[in-house]
Design an enzyme around this catalytic site. Structure first.
Site, PDB file in Angstrom:
ATOM      1  N   CYS A  51       8.680 -39.631 -19.388  1.00  0.00           N
ATOM      2  CA  CYS A  51       8.979 -40.273 -19.053  1.00  0.00           C
ATOM      3  C   CYS A  51       9.730 -40.365 -17.454  1.00  0.00           C
ATOM      4  O   CYS A  51      10.936 -40.245 -18.062  1.00  0.00           O
ATOM      5  CB  CYS A  51       8.674 -41.208 -19.464  1.00  0.00           C
ATOM      6  SG  CYS A  51       9.173 -43.358 -18.710  1.00  0.00           S
ATOM      7  N   CYS A 174      16.147 -48.954  -4.578  1.00  0.00           N
ATOM      8  CA  CYS A 174      17.350 -48.482  -4.171  1.00  0.00           C
ATOM      9  C   CYS A 174      18.777 -48.405  -4.765  1.00  0.00           C
ATOM     10  O   CYS A 174      18.679 -47.721  -5.328  1.00  0.00           O
ATOM     11  CB  CYS A 174      17.409 -49.300  -2.857  1.00  0.00           C
ATOM     12  SG  CYS A 174      16.080 -49.501  -1.626  1.00  0.00           S
TER      13      CYS A 174
END
Length: 364
Positions: A51, A174
């Site tokens: 994943c 971010c």
């Protein structure tokens, strides 16, 4: 013998990586004891090795566990490979990866974690639930270069390959990228011509650069080849491995996760092809002469090393095997300077080419 040595080194590296993790590995045999019946609250990640989002979360989750490690007698931070242990995933209704669940240490009914996957959000959630505040280690100097409007212009278009992340302070993605970006910068720390950089796209001294680059969402990642001010958008995955593979291809480097060199470092294809002629039973003297001529046209210190090995083989057939064993012994020692370690790995890679061709010759 060389193959066995490589396998041993790889196995030790894998074991070392697992041993150093602060996140507790949970399996069916220990899950109930550690999570359900311990009386200690726990945050558990259900993940799958393949994943991409799990790979991105991994360094953040590891840092989270480290920051709360002092409270291991009162709190558990663990993970379940729900691809391997599907029964645990099914038991707790896991339908996607990664899934994070909070257990109170007393019941089998967890609470779904549905906040951000950045360190700040995860830490805040645990503190809210337990009253325990994290103790972050003093941050080491960042390997990421921070560009503003002025320094961006000074660096871009120069003699370095530069990967830039345009970020915003409030952006959750971010924040998730930040520890990965730092790790990648550390991986390339020994590469003088590679820069991993960041631009705060909303700061007063750098938002002009973000606007000039057409940044409209965060994080936006762009690659600037050396000698060029024209960027190439980075659209790959955001795991450490994904970014490393991209930069290795673009910058001609051979870095692996952790900052070490991979098996291609030091290898020169044209000379490798000449070494390959050994397995066909060709004359060592003639092959060595061809290698010397080819190396003479190359401006590469490892081209000279190919020639040296050929010369040594002319005097001793077993040179490559013996020298490889010696270098591998040095590599296993601690405290080597990064430049020295890189050189030993590169030379070892070249020697393995010779030993593999010699083995092929014997098989013929």
């Amino acid at each position: 013998m060389a193959r066995l040595s490589n396998l041993l080194l790889s196995t030790l590296a894998i074991l070392g990586a697992h041993a150093s993790s602060s996140v507790l590995d949970l399996v069916p045999d220990n899950f109930d004891t550690v999570i359900i019946k311990s009386g200690k609250p726990a945050l558990v990640e259900f993940f799958a090795p393949w994943c991409g989002h799990c790979k991105s979360l991994a360094p953040v989750y590891e840092e989270l566990a480290q920051n709360f490690g002092f409270a291991s007698d009162r709190l558990v931070i663990g993970k379940v490979d729900a691809d391997e242990h599907k029964e645990l995933g099914r038991k707790f209704g896991v339908q996607g990866f990664p899934t994070l669940k909070w257990f109170d240490g007393k019941s089998e009914t967890p609470e779904a974690y549905d906040r951000g996957r950045d360190l700040e959000s995860l830490s805040g959630f645990i503190t809210e639930k337990t009253g325990i505040k994290p103790k972050a280690k003093k941050a080491a100097p960042s390997a990421v270069e921070i560009f503003n409007d002025q320094t961006f212009k000074e660096h871009i278009g120069g003699d370095k390959d530069i990967l830039v992340a345009f970020t915003a302070p409030w952006c959750g993605h971010c924040k998730s990228l930040a520890p990965i970006w730092e790790t990648v910068a550390e991986d390339f720390a020994a590469e003088a011509h590679v820069v991993i950089a960041k631009v705060d796209a909303e700061a007063e001294n750098s938002k002009s650069t973000a606007q000039d680059q057409g940044v409209k969402s965060y994080p936006t990642i762009k690659y600037f080849p050396r000698g060029s001010t024209t960027p190439e958008p980075y659209e790959g995955g955001r795991s450490e491995r994904d970014i490393l593979e991209f930069m290795n291809e673009k910058a001609g480097t051979y870095r692996m996760a952790g900052g070490g060199l991979n098996a291609k470092a030091g290898i020169i294809p044209s000379l490798d092809a000449i070494v390959g002629k050994m397995s066909a039973g060709g004359s060592l003297a003639l092959i060595s002469e061809e290698a010397t001529k080819t190396a003479g046209a190359l401006k590469d210190k490892y081209a000279e090393y190919y020639v040296k090995v050929f010369e040594k083989l002319g005097k001793s057939q077993g040179y490559a095997q013996k020298e490889l064993a010696r270098l591998e012994g040095l590599i296993r020692k601690k405290g080597l300077a990064p430049e020295k370690l890189d050189d030993l790995v590169s030379r070892s890679n070249i020697l393995r080419t010779f030993t593999s061709k010699a083995e092929g010759k014997e098989e013929l």
